[in-house]
Design an enzyme around this catalytic site. Sequence first.
Site, short mmCIF file in Angstrom:
data_model
loop_
_atom_site.label_atom_id
_atom_site.label_comp_id
_atom_site.label_asym_id
_atom_site.label_seq_id
_atom_site.Cartn_x
_atom_site.Cartn_y
_atom_site.Cartn_z
N GLN A 110 0.86 -1.19 0.00
CA GLN A 110 0.00 0.00 0.00
C GLN A 110 0.90 1.24 0.00
OE1 GLN A 110 -2.34 1.44 3.51
NE2 GLN A 110 -4.08 1.29 2.11
N TYR B 294 -6.37 10.82 3.54
CA TYR B 294 -4.94 10.98 3.30
C TYR B 294 -4.84 11.99 2.13
CZ TYR B 294 -3.35 7.24 6.43
OH TYR B 294 -3.04 6.49 7.54
N ALA C 257 -9.72 -7.25 7.46
CA ALA C 257 -8.68 -6.69 8.33
C ALA C 257 -8.76 -7.26 9.73
CB ALA C 257 -8.79 -5.16 8.36
N ARG C 258 -9.72 -6.76 10.53
CA ARG C 258 -9.71 -7.11 11.96
C ARG C 258 -9.86 -8.60 12.23
NH1 ARG C 258 -14.17 -2.79 13.34
NH2 ARG C 258 -14.65 -3.39 11.20
#
Length: 402
Positions: free
Chosen positions: A110, A180, A355-356
């Site tokens: 990433q 971002y 993800a988690r």
Amino acid sequence: MPDIASPVPATTTPNPLAPARLGPVSMRNRIIKSATFEGVTRNALVTDELVDFHVAVGTGGVGMTTVAYLAVAPEGRTERDQIYWRPEALPGLRRLTEAVHATGAKVSAQIGHAGPVANSRSNGLPSIAPSARPNPLAMGFDRAATEDDIVRVIKAHGDAARMAKDVGFDAIEIHLGHNYLASSFLSPNINRRRDSWGGSLSNRAQFARRIVAEVGDATAGEVAVIAKMNMADGVPGGLWLDESLRFAQMLEADGHLDAIELTGGSSLLDPMYLFRGDVPIRAMAETQSGIVKLGMKMFGRFVFKQYPYQPLYFRDHARQFRAALTMPLVLLGGVTDHDGMTTAMRDGFEYVAMARALLREPDLINRIQKDLATTSLCIHCNLCAASIFTGTRCPLVVDARA
Ligand SMILES: Cc1cc2nc3c(=O)[nH]c(=O)nc-3n(C[C@H](O)[C@H](O)[C@H](O)COP(=O)(O)O)c2cc1C
């Protein structure tokens, strides 16, 4: 254009656990470990802990793991130990890609620039945003990016992509989300510029599109190129579906991407929109120091808006993208079991990102392969989000082992 109400017919629904291609990359299944900043780098270099983190996920059965947030420029880091692309970082990154490949998984990098989410205090470098603004995390100000900054950061994405390809990454994921830098250029409330990089959607989208084109040119089809983009910032005046759908159509028409991963939320203004579930304010405050820590403890509950968790929580928004686009899409957000994966495939998404649930159990995919009824132990308490500066982990696992 497919109709939202008519999912892909069952006969054509792919098996999420069977081999698949993503652009030029062959993966053993359609499961991508989505980026979770690992918080285990020092001096902005790869460590054994970073390699071990991704080897565990690879050994656990994912098709592809994503090395989180490798900044394209030193001032684009969210903290000073975070890796940024430069020659010294390359031997470690090569060691990492080789170690992941030995597990049978592919590995994605990433890349991005944190912009207003960067911590200038930690980096020791001024941070940039589309327009000048206060930066509460750094207790300072972001300056407005100049034309030179913009051109430099676009080019830095191409350089980063070239380096990533050279050290063996199979895919590049460009971070266009979470406010971002690229995402903050897209945001009407953060981007107040009056030049050709601000104003209309096509002006605000230009920075992100130029980055994607630069990465596409740099990689020349040899690795997969994915963009992680916001469907909605989740804040008043931020990017919303009407514009994000048009932006995604621009990206599709530009033709540089192999897939889009659909996310939402703002690490700057509304972090819980990304995650949903519990808000561990006290634990997050403990990661800060001085006045920021105190401020978080006192006012955190006003800043961190709570959103109830539900499985596949981005699905409704993401289906609108499925209806508007023909290119491959990655469904993210609350994917934790085979049921969720299959629902995503039936909706017409080509891949899922998790993800988690994989922080809680890196071997979850292997366990699901063995028993499709396996459920995740993740309770979306989000204590993992508070662990990012001390080595990202599920604290419940640590507690269980203590
Ligand atoms: C501890 C933690 C760190 C994260 N770091 C990043 C990151 O560096 N880059 C990013 O794009 N998303 C990051 N995310 C967001 C995840 O990639 C993902 O979008 C989000 O957790 C929703 O997926 P899930 O429901 O499967 O957890 C992070 C999430 C967590 C929990």
